[in-house]
Write a protein that holds these residues in place. Structure first.
Motif, short mmCIF file in Angstrom:
data_model
loop_
_atom_site.label_atom_id
_atom_site.label_comp_id
_atom_site.label_asym_id
_atom_site.label_seq_id
_atom_site.Cartn_x
_atom_site.Cartn_y
_atom_site.Cartn_z
N PRO A 1 61.92 19.13 14.59
CA PRO A 1 62.80 18.44 15.54
C PRO A 1 62.31 17.04 15.91
N LEU A 2 60.99 16.83 15.90
CA LEU A 2 60.48 15.49 16.20
C LEU A 2 60.93 14.49 15.15
N GLY A 3 60.72 14.81 13.88
CA GLY A 3 61.12 13.89 12.81
C GLY A 3 62.61 13.70 12.74
N ALA A 4 63.38 14.80 12.95
CA ALA A 4 64.85 14.69 12.91
C ALA A 4 65.36 13.81 14.04
N ASN A 5 64.80 13.96 15.23
CA ASN A 5 65.24 13.13 16.36
C ASN A 5 64.91 11.66 16.14
N ILE A 6 63.75 11.40 15.53
CA ILE A 6 63.41 10.02 15.20
C ILE A 6 64.42 9.45 14.22
N VAL B 298 62.84 11.48 6.70
CA VAL B 298 63.60 11.04 5.53
C VAL B 298 64.44 12.19 4.98
N GLY B 299 63.97 13.41 5.12
CA GLY B 299 64.77 14.55 4.69
C GLY B 299 66.07 14.64 5.46
N GLU B 300 66.00 14.48 6.77
CA GLU B 300 67.21 14.51 7.60
C GLU B 300 68.15 13.37 7.26
N SER B 301 67.63 12.14 7.20
CA SER B 301 68.48 10.97 6.97
C SER B 301 69.08 10.97 5.57
N PHE B 302 68.28 11.31 4.57
CA PHE B 302 68.75 11.27 3.19
C PHE B 302 69.82 12.33 2.94
N ALA B 303 69.64 13.51 3.54
CA ALA B 303 70.65 14.56 3.39
C ALA B 303 71.96 14.13 4.03
N ASP B 304 71.89 13.52 5.22
CA ASP B 304 73.11 13.04 5.88
C ASP B 304 73.80 11.97 5.04
N THR C 78 60.19 27.51 8.32
CA THR C 78 59.88 26.67 9.49
C THR C 78 60.83 25.49 9.59
N PHE C 79 61.24 24.93 8.44
CA PHE C 79 62.18 23.81 8.49
C PHE C 79 63.55 24.28 8.98
N ALA C 80 63.98 25.45 8.50
CA ALA C 80 65.26 25.98 8.97
C ALA C 80 65.19 26.31 10.46
N LEU C 81 64.08 26.91 10.90
CA LEU C 81 63.90 27.25 12.31
C LEU C 81 63.83 25.98 13.17
N GLY C 82 63.06 25.00 12.70
CA GLY C 82 62.95 23.75 13.46
C GLY C 82 64.29 23.05 13.61
N THR C 83 65.12 23.11 12.55
CA THR C 83 66.45 22.51 12.62
C THR C 83 67.30 23.22 13.66
N ALA C 84 67.30 24.55 13.62
CA ALA C 84 68.13 25.33 14.54
C ALA C 84 67.70 25.13 15.99
N THR C 85 66.39 25.23 16.27
CA THR C 85 65.93 25.09 17.64
C THR C 85 66.10 23.65 18.15
N PHE D 242 47.85 14.04 7.50
CA PHE D 242 48.73 15.17 7.22
C PHE D 242 49.93 15.14 8.16
N TRP D 243 49.66 14.97 9.45
CA TRP D 243 50.75 15.00 10.43
C TRP D 243 51.64 13.77 10.33
N VAL D 244 51.05 12.62 10.04
CA VAL D 244 51.85 11.40 9.89
C VAL D 244 52.85 11.55 8.74
N ILE D 245 52.36 11.96 7.59
CA ILE D 245 53.24 12.05 6.43
C ILE D 245 54.20 13.23 6.57
N LYS D 246 53.80 14.30 7.26
CA LYS D 246 54.71 15.43 7.51
C LYS D 246 55.92 14.96 8.33
N ILE D 247 55.70 14.18 9.37
CA ILE D 247 56.79 13.67 10.19
C ILE D 247 57.65 12.69 9.39
N LEU D 248 57.01 11.85 8.57
CA LEU D 248 57.77 10.93 7.71
C LEU D 248 58.68 11.71 6.77
N CYS D 249 58.15 12.77 6.16
CA CYS D 249 58.95 13.58 5.23
C CYS D 249 60.12 14.24 5.95
N THR D 250 59.88 14.72 7.16
CA THR D 250 60.93 15.36 7.92
C THR D 250 62.05 14.39 8.25
#
Length: 425
Positions: free
Chosen positions: A210-215, A37-43, A154-161, A27-35
Motif C-alpha cells: 500500500p505504501l508504494g501504490a499510494n506513492i 511501478v507495478g501499480e502505475s504500469f498496470a494502470d 502478500t501483494f494481493a493482500l497489500g492491494t486489498a487492505t 532491499f526496501w528502497v527497491i521493493k517500494i520502487l517495484c511496487t
C-alpha cells in the motif's frame, strides 16, 4: 529484519546459494520502487492502451510464469532476474485483487480476509515442510517456490487492505502514504528492540505494497478530482510515473550488481552477526505489535466515522442532455468513432445470435476502448462525450459490467446497443 541461517544446501548433488538478497536499506528502497511501478504500469496498460483488466491479468500471468521459470533455474541470487520477478509479481498480485473487486464485485473486506487466511495457510504449510520461514534459508527449490507464492499473496493482500483503507477513510493518496509509512517505521523500531525477525520482515513486506501504490497514485493522479472522491496528486500520469520508477529501479539494480552489497555471503563477510534472540524481548515486541494493530484499527474507525467524500455512489446514468443521432460524434475523429461502432456492432450481432459470452466480451472491450479514449475525446466536445458516456453506461448495465446487477435479457441488451449505434452513426 533478518536472521542468520544456512546459506548453502545440497539438493540432488547441486550446490545452491541463498536465492534472496540480504535485507539492507537497498532491499526496501527497491521493493517500494517495484511496487510503485507495478501499480502505475498496470494502470497504464489497462486504461490507456485499452487492453482491459482481465486481458492485462492474462498477459502478466504469462510473463510471470516465464520470469519465474528463469529465476528458479538460477543457482544463486542475481539482482536483475530477481527484481524483474518482483516487479512482475507485484503487477500480477495487484491485478488478481482488482479483478475480484472490479469484475466480480467482491467487497474489499472479504478480499482482505480471504488473502489473510491464505497467507497464514501458505506460511503453515511452508513451516510444516521446511521448519523455517527465514528468507536466509531459501536454498532449495521447494523453499524458493514457497517464497514466491508467499510474495504473490502478500501483494494481493497489500492491494486489498490498502484499497479498503482508502474506501474506509476517504483519504487522498498523499495522506494515505503516512499510514503504511508509520507502520513500517514502527515495525523497524520493534525489530531493533528484539521482535521476531521473520514476523517483522513479512509484516513490513506486506505494508510496502500500500505504501508504494499510494506513492504511485499520488504522483499519477490529476491535481483536480474529476468526480467527488476521486484521488488527486501531482498529475504526472501513469506512463511518466512508470518511466521514472523504472529508471530508478534499473539504476539501483546496476549498483547492486556492481557492488554485490546485497549478496548474503558478501554481507556476512563484512558485517557482525546479530546477537542471539532474546525470548523475553520477542514476547514484549509481540505485545507491541498487538497494541499497534489495535491503534491502527482505532484510527481507521475514527477516520471512517468522520465526514469525508468517498467514491461517487452508483446511480442511474441516464443523460439529461438530448442530441440528434450522429450529433454527439461530429467533433470526434472518424477512426475512433469507427472503432467504437465496430465493437458495438459485434456485441449486437452476438447478442442476436445467442452468443452471450461473445456479446459480453465485445461490450467489455467497448468499455475499455471508451475509457482509454476519454482523455482525447472529452476535450473535443464535453457535451457530446457526456451524452455518449451516459448511453455507454446504459449498455454496460445491461451486461452487468461495472454494475452490481446480473446481466439483463438479450432483448434489453439489443435495444441499448441499437440506441448507442444510432448515436454513433
Amino acid at each position: 529484519m533478518t536472521t542468520t541461517s544456512e546459506v548453502r544446501a545440497r539438493r540432488g548433488g547441486r550446490l545452491m546459494l541463498n536465492k534472496v538478497p540480504e535485507v539492507t536499506i537497498w532491499f526496501w528502497v527497491i521493493k517500494i520502487l517495484c511496487t510503485t511501478v507495478g501499480e502505475s504500469f498496470a494502470d497504464w496498460i489497462d486504461m490507456k492502451l485499452g487492453v482491459g483488466l482481465v486481458n492485462t491479468a492474462w498477459i502478466f500471468t504469462a510473463v510471470f510464469a516465464v520470469v519465474l521459470g528463469v529465476q528458479l533455474r538460477l543457482k544463486r541470487y542475481v539482482p536483475f532476474p530477481y527484481w524483474l520477478t518482483v516487479v512482475v509479481v507485484s503487477v500480477t498480485g495487484t491485478l488478481y485483487t482488482d479483478i475480484l473487486t472490479d469484475q466480480l464485485g467482491v467487497p474489499l473486506w472479504i478480499s482482505s480476509a480471504v488473502f489473510s487466511v491464505l497467507l497464514v495457510v501458505v506460511f503453515g504449510v511452508w513451516w510444516l515442510r521446511e521448519r523455517t520461514l527465514s528468507i536466509h534459508a531459501v536454498t532449495t527449490l521447494p523453499r524458493e517456490s514457497f517464497y514466491w507464492l508467499t510474495v504473490l499473496v502478500t501483494f494481493a493482500l497489500g492491494t486489498a487492505t490498502g484499497d479498503w483503507t482508502l474506501e474506509l477513510t476517504g483519504w487522498s493518496p498523499g495522506v494515505s502514504v503516512l499510514l503504511p509509512l508509520g507502520l513500517i517505521a514502527s515495525t523497524a523500531l520493534l525489530r531493533r528492540f528484539g521482535a521476531n525477525p521473520v514476523l517483522s520482515f513479512w509484516l513490513a513486506y506486506v505494508l510496502t505494497r500500500p505504501l508504494g501504490a499510494n506513492i504511485g497514485d499520488w504522483l499519477a493522479s490529476p491535481k483536480v478530482a474529476q468526480s467527488p472522491g476521486d484521488p488527486t496528486g501531482l498529475a504526472l500520469g501513469t506512463f511518466t510515473t512508470s518511466l521514472i520508477f523504472l529508471g530508478l529501479i534499473l539504476a539501483t539494480v546496476l549498483y547492486l550488481t556492481a557492488t554485490r552489497s546485497d549478496v548474503t555471503e558478501t554481507h556476512e563477510a563484512t558485517h557482525t552477526p546479530r546477537t542471539t534472540a532474546d525470548p523475553r524481548r520477542e514476547r514484549m515486541a509481540l505485545a507491541g505489535f498487538v497494541l499497534l494493530a489495535a491503534a491502527t484499527g482505532g484510527l481507521l474507525f475514527w477516520a471512517h466515522s468522520r465526514p469525508h467524500v468517498g467514491p461517487a455512489p452508483e446511480t442511474d446514468a441516464t443523460s439529461t442532455v438530448h442530441l440528434a443521432p450522429g450529433q454527439a460524434v461530429k467533433k470526434f475523429p472518424p477512426a475512433k468513432v469507427d472503432a467504437l461502432r465496430t465493437l458495438a456492432s459485434t456485441s449486437l450481432r452476438d447478442a442476436r445470435s445467442g452468443d452471450a459470452a461473445g456479446a459480453h466480451a465485445s461490450a467489455q472491450s467497448l468499455r475499455d476502448l471508451w475509457d482509454a479514449d476519454q482523455a482525447s475525446l472529452q476535450p473535443l466536445d464535453d457535451t457530446g462525450w457526456t451524452f455518449l458516456d451516459a448511453q455507454m453506461d446504459q449498455v454496460l448495465k445491461t451486461f452487468g459490467i461495472d454494475h452490481p446487477n446480473p446481466p439483463m435479457s438479450p432483448a434489453r441488451q439489443e435495444a441499448e446497443l441499437g440506441t448507442l449505434l444510432t448515436d454513433l452513426r
